[in-house]
Design an enzyme around this catalytic site. Structure first.
Site, PDB file in Angstrom:
ATOM      1  N   HIS A  92       6.844  -3.017  29.252  1.00 44.39           N
ATOM      2  CA  HIS A  92       6.221  -4.291  28.915  1.00 44.39           C
ATOM      3  C   HIS A  92       7.223  -5.264  28.299  1.00 44.39           C
ATOM      4  O   HIS A  92       7.140  -6.468  28.502  1.00 44.39           O
ATOM      5  CB  HIS A  92       5.103  -4.089  27.883  1.00 44.39           C
ATOM      6  CG  HIS A  92       3.806  -3.643  28.490  1.00 44.39           C
ATOM      7  ND1 HIS A  92       3.065  -4.453  29.293  1.00 44.39           N
ATOM      8  CD2 HIS A  92       3.122  -2.474  28.378  1.00 44.39           C
ATOM      9  CE1 HIS A  92       1.967  -3.798  29.666  1.00 44.39           C
ATOM     10  NE2 HIS A  92       1.987  -2.597  29.136  1.00 44.39           N
ATOM     11  N   ASP A 109      -5.287   0.985  30.552  1.00 44.50           N
ATOM     12  CA  ASP A 109      -4.775  -0.388  30.650  1.00 44.50           C
ATOM     13  C   ASP A 109      -5.561  -1.212  31.671  1.00 44.50           C
ATOM     14  O   ASP A 109      -5.659  -2.424  31.554  1.00 44.50           O
ATOM     15  CB  ASP A 109      -3.302  -0.382  31.072  1.00 44.50           C
ATOM     16  CG  ASP A 109      -2.374  -0.108  29.903  1.00 44.50           C
ATOM     17  OD1 ASP A 109      -2.846  -0.124  28.758  1.00 44.50           O
ATOM     18  OD2 ASP A 109      -1.170   0.104  30.155  1.00 44.50           O
TER      19      ASP A 109
HETATM   20  N1  LIG Z   1      -1.475  -5.002  22.140  1.00 44.30           N
HETATM   21  C1  LIG Z   1      -2.088  -5.260  23.264  1.00 44.30           C
HETATM   22  O1  LIG Z   1      -3.295  -5.074  23.363  1.00 44.30           O
HETATM   23  C2  LIG Z   1      -1.294  -5.790  24.473  1.00 44.30           C
HETATM   24  C3  LIG Z   1      -1.903  -5.940  25.741  1.00 44.30           C
HETATM   25  C4  LIG Z   1      -1.159  -6.496  26.817  1.00 44.30           C
HETATM   26  C5  LIG Z   1       0.152  -6.899  26.592  1.00 44.30           C
HETATM   27  N2  LIG Z   1       0.694  -6.718  25.335  1.00 44.30           N
HETATM   28  C6  LIG Z   1       2.022  -7.206  25.006  1.00 44.30           C
HETATM   29  O2  LIG Z   1       2.027  -8.600  25.328  1.00 44.30           O
HETATM   30  C7  LIG Z   1       3.375  -9.004  25.443  1.00 44.30           C
HETATM   31  C8  LIG Z   1       3.562  -9.930  26.611  1.00 44.30           C
HETATM   32  O3  LIG Z   1       4.783 -10.566  26.391  1.00 44.30           O
HETATM   33  P1  LIG Z   1       5.375 -11.662  27.340  1.00 44.30           P
HETATM   34  O4  LIG Z   1       6.627 -12.163  26.712  1.00 44.30           O
HETATM   35  O5  LIG Z   1       5.427 -11.124  28.716  1.00 44.30           O
HETATM   36  O6  LIG Z   1       4.275 -12.821  27.392  1.00 44.30           O
HETATM   37  P2  LIG Z   1       3.626 -13.718  26.245  1.00 44.30           P
HETATM   38  O7  LIG Z   1       2.659 -14.595  26.943  1.00 44.30           O
HETATM   39  O8  LIG Z   1       3.112 -12.898  25.125  1.00 44.30           O
HETATM   40  O9  LIG Z   1       4.804 -14.613  25.680  1.00 44.30           O
HETATM   41  C9  LIG Z   1       5.449 -15.590  26.434  1.00 44.30           C
HETATM   42  C10 LIG Z   1       5.719 -16.768  25.540  1.00 44.30           C
HETATM   43  O10 LIG Z   1       6.545 -16.380  24.438  1.00 44.30           O
HETATM   44  C11 LIG Z   1       7.204 -17.523  23.963  1.00 44.30           C
HETATM   45  N3  LIG Z   1       8.614 -17.222  23.673  1.00 44.30           N
HETATM   46  C12 LIG Z   1       9.433 -16.392  24.366  1.00 44.30           C
HETATM   47  N4  LIG Z   1      10.679 -16.425  23.812  1.00 44.30           N
HETATM   48  C13 LIG Z   1      10.608 -17.293  22.778  1.00 44.30           C
HETATM   49  C14 LIG Z   1      11.561 -17.758  21.814  1.00 44.30           C
HETATM   50  N5  LIG Z   1      12.814 -17.324  21.820  1.00 44.30           N
HETATM   51  N6  LIG Z   1      11.139 -18.644  20.870  1.00 44.30           N
HETATM   52  C15 LIG Z   1       9.839 -19.070  20.842  1.00 44.30           C
HETATM   53  N7  LIG Z   1       8.911 -18.675  21.739  1.00 44.30           N
HETATM   54  C16 LIG Z   1       9.300 -17.789  22.681  1.00 44.30           C
HETATM   55  C17 LIG Z   1       7.134 -18.582  25.032  1.00 44.30           C
HETATM   56  O11 LIG Z   1       6.341 -19.612  24.567  1.00 44.30           O
HETATM   57  C18 LIG Z   1       6.444 -17.898  26.212  1.00 44.30           C
HETATM   58  O12 LIG Z   1       5.510 -18.758  26.834  1.00 44.30           O
HETATM   59  C19 LIG Z   1       4.223  -7.737  25.529  1.00 44.30           C
HETATM   60  O13 LIG Z   1       4.837  -7.551  24.286  1.00 44.30           O
HETATM   61  C20 LIG Z   1       3.179  -6.654  25.787  1.00 44.30           C
HETATM   62  O14 LIG Z   1       3.613  -5.432  25.288  1.00 44.30           O
HETATM   63  C21 LIG Z   1      -0.001  -6.205  24.292  1.00 44.30           C
HETATM   64  N1  LIG Z   2      -0.601  -1.655  27.779  1.00 43.34           N
HETATM   65  C1  LIG Z   2      -1.112  -2.993  27.514  1.00 43.34           C
HETATM   66  C2  LIG Z   2      -1.810  -2.978  26.181  1.00 43.34           C
HETATM   67  O1  LIG Z   2      -0.944  -2.685  25.189  1.00 43.34           O
HETATM   68  C3  LIG Z   2      -2.090  -3.478  28.524  1.00 43.34           C
HETATM   69  C4  LIG Z   2      -1.615  -3.586  29.930  1.00 43.34           C
HETATM   70  C5  LIG Z   2      -1.966  -4.490  30.847  1.00 43.34           C
HETATM   71  N2  LIG Z   2      -1.315  -4.201  31.997  1.00 43.34           N
HETATM   72  C6  LIG Z   2      -0.612  -3.138  31.806  1.00 43.34           C
HETATM   73  N3  LIG Z   2      -0.775  -2.754  30.535  1.00 43.34           N
HETATM   74 ZN   LIG Z   3       0.417  -1.264  29.571  1.00 40.49          ZN
END
Ligand SMILES: NC(=O)c1ccc[n+]([C@@H]2O[C@H](COP(=O)([O-])OP(=O)(O)OC[C@H]3O[C@@H](n4cnc5c(N)ncnc54)[C@H](O)[C@@H]3O)[C@@H](O)[C@H]2O)c1
Ligand SMILES: N[C@H](CO)Cc1c[nH]c[nH+]1
Ligand SMILES: [Zn+2]
Length: 436
Positions: free
Chosen positions: A267, A366
């Protein structure tokens, strides 16, 4: 193939506790830096509204628009995406949505009341929130599953207005994300992300409406922004970079475990994957599987960085000690890859979601098992729960006093109010007492 350097910890070491703290801690200066940057972004959105939203979106998502209105997607784009999906993808999306809905239906809080002998009625009235902001991540990967996990329970709760934000790197959005928004009843979609999207939902801008609560997962910028806007709006929890903790009894295929660790590491470089086992040879076998399988992975570099920065393998004496270490970590996802998970699960107190048995890959949760994948991270499973219908509902207490009830309760309230020195409270209660 070079070695993947995953930290090894052993509970027999005298300083195990501090080693574990170091493994779990975020780098403090990095943390302070992110915090400061997010404060600045929120401040800009509050002061400059749309102008800042447009500028920050072009900077962080490489997506340039002339006018903030173009950040909103027309509703027919969602329907068109749904209509154009290949049938097998549409069916998978629909099946996942149905399973998430069936689970969510069981979480609904209901109104209730009871009446006392003197006619006094006490109860609880449940009301859905009016307008909710759904954060769907999209910086490094697209998350149609997160659209369903956010929107379906909100609809089950009866929220009338759902406003979704999702970053669109270079202006592009995944068709499944739009289709998922369509079938789950999202009302408006804005192509914005990160801290600026959270701030726009919290304070409102000329084009983005202010919401009552923001839910959904995201990276460290999103999670930090949600913490900072709490109070101005409600938030569900801190759902930041993903985490997996696997407890293995040593009898699960090491390749399966390696892939489960990869599944969350892929991720984000900030994701955390930890394996705990009482079997040292098994830890070695999983390490060997990791090194063999990693080069063939699509996101090998992200996985490697994540495993080397935040991953770990912990040797314990037995499964009970494994459970104690897991409770200390309080992971987002916990896999019990053991022979009798129904026994070990009784020792687990802190985990967002518990996956029981060797066949229950976390990845199933997920997407489509049914329980929500928006889960507490960074140890917050000590006090937070999965996103659910209850996050979209409010409780109001109901109190109705009959004349007899007011007479009885008034005497008690008056005594307590005088004890607090609050005369208006006391007299307000006393006015309703029948003076004999
Ligand atoms: N805990 C949960 O339930 C769950 C579920 C799904 C995904 N996730 C997590 O969600 C996250 C998704 O991350 P992603 O980055 O793909 O998408 P995201 O949408 O969370 O973040 C992207 C945004 O981060 C900001 N960003 C990136 N670098 C930056 C910087 N240097 N300064 C300021 N802003 C900045 C930008 O605005 C960008 O649009 C992953 O960490 C994943 O593990 C968690
Ligand atoms: N593992 C994430 C929640 O932490 C959710 C997700 C979406 N797609 C794949 N994984
Ligand atoms: Zn996942």
């Amino acid at each position: 193939m070079t070695e993947v350097k995953i930290k090894r910890l052993d509970t027999a070491d005298a300083d195990f506790a501090s080693q574990l703290d170091r493994l779990l801690a975020w780098n403090e200066s990095e943390d302070a830096d992110i915090h400061q940057r997010v404060i600045e972004i929120i401040g800009r959105i509050r002061r400059e509204g749309d102008a800042a939203l447009v500028e920050l979106t072009s900077r962080f998502d490489n997506f340039v628009v002339d006018d903030a209105g173009a950040l909103e997607l027309p509703r027919d784009a969602l329907e068109a995406a749904w209509q154009a999906l290949p049938p097998e993808q549409a069916e998978a999306l629909r099946e996942a949505a149905e399973r998430i809905r069936a689970y969510a239906e069981r979480q609904k809080l209901e109104s209730w009341d009871y009446r006392e002998a003197d006619g006094t009625l006490l109860g609880q009235q449940i009301t859905p929130l009016d307008r909710v902001g759904l954060y769907v991540p999209g910086g490094k990967a697209a998350y149609p599953s997160s659209v369903l996990m956010n929107a379906v329970p909100a609809k089950v709760a009866g929220v009338p207005e759902l406003v979704m934000v999702v970053p669109a790197p270079r202006g592009e959005l995944n068709a499944l994300v739009l289709a998922a928004a369509y079938i789950s009843g999202v009302d408006r979609v804005f192509r914005i992300g990160g801290a600026q999207a959270v701030a726009a939902l919290a304070y409102g801008t000329e084009t983005v409406p202010r919401v009552d609560k923001i839910v959904g997962p995201g990276n460290i910028y999103v999670a930090t922004a949600k913490k900072l806007v709490f109070g101005q709006v409600g938030i569900d929890m801190v759902a930041g970079p993903s985490e997996i903790l696997v407890i293995s009894d040593g009898r699960t295929d090491p390749d399966w475990i390696a892939m489960d660790l990869f599944s969350q590491a892929e991720h984000d470089e900030d994701a955390q994957s930890i394996l705990i086992s009482p079997d040292a040879a098994h830890l070695d076998s999983v390490q060997a599987s990791i090194e063999r399988l990693l080069p063939g992975m699509e996101r090998a570099e992200v996985i490697r960085v994540s495993l080397e920065r935040r991953g770990g393998m912990i040797l314990v004496e037995d499964l009970e000690q494994a459970a104690a270490v897991a409770n200390r970590i309080a992971p987002e996802h916990l896999e019990l890859s053991v022979e009798n998970p129904e026994i070990l699960v009784r020792s687990i107190r802190n985990a967002g979601a518990i996956f029981m048995g060797r066949y229950t890959a976390e990845a199933l949760g997920d997407y489509c098992a049914g329980p929500n994948h928006v889960l507490p991270t960074s140890g917050t499973a000590r006090f937070s729960s999965p996103l659910g219908v209850y996050d979209f509902q409010k409780r109001s207490s109901l109190i109705y006093c009959s004349a007899d009830g007011a007479d009885q309760l008034g005497r008690t309230a008056s005594l307590l109010a005088w004890g607090e020195g609050l005369g208006a409270h006391a007299r307000s209660a006393e006015y309703r007492i029948r003076h004999r």
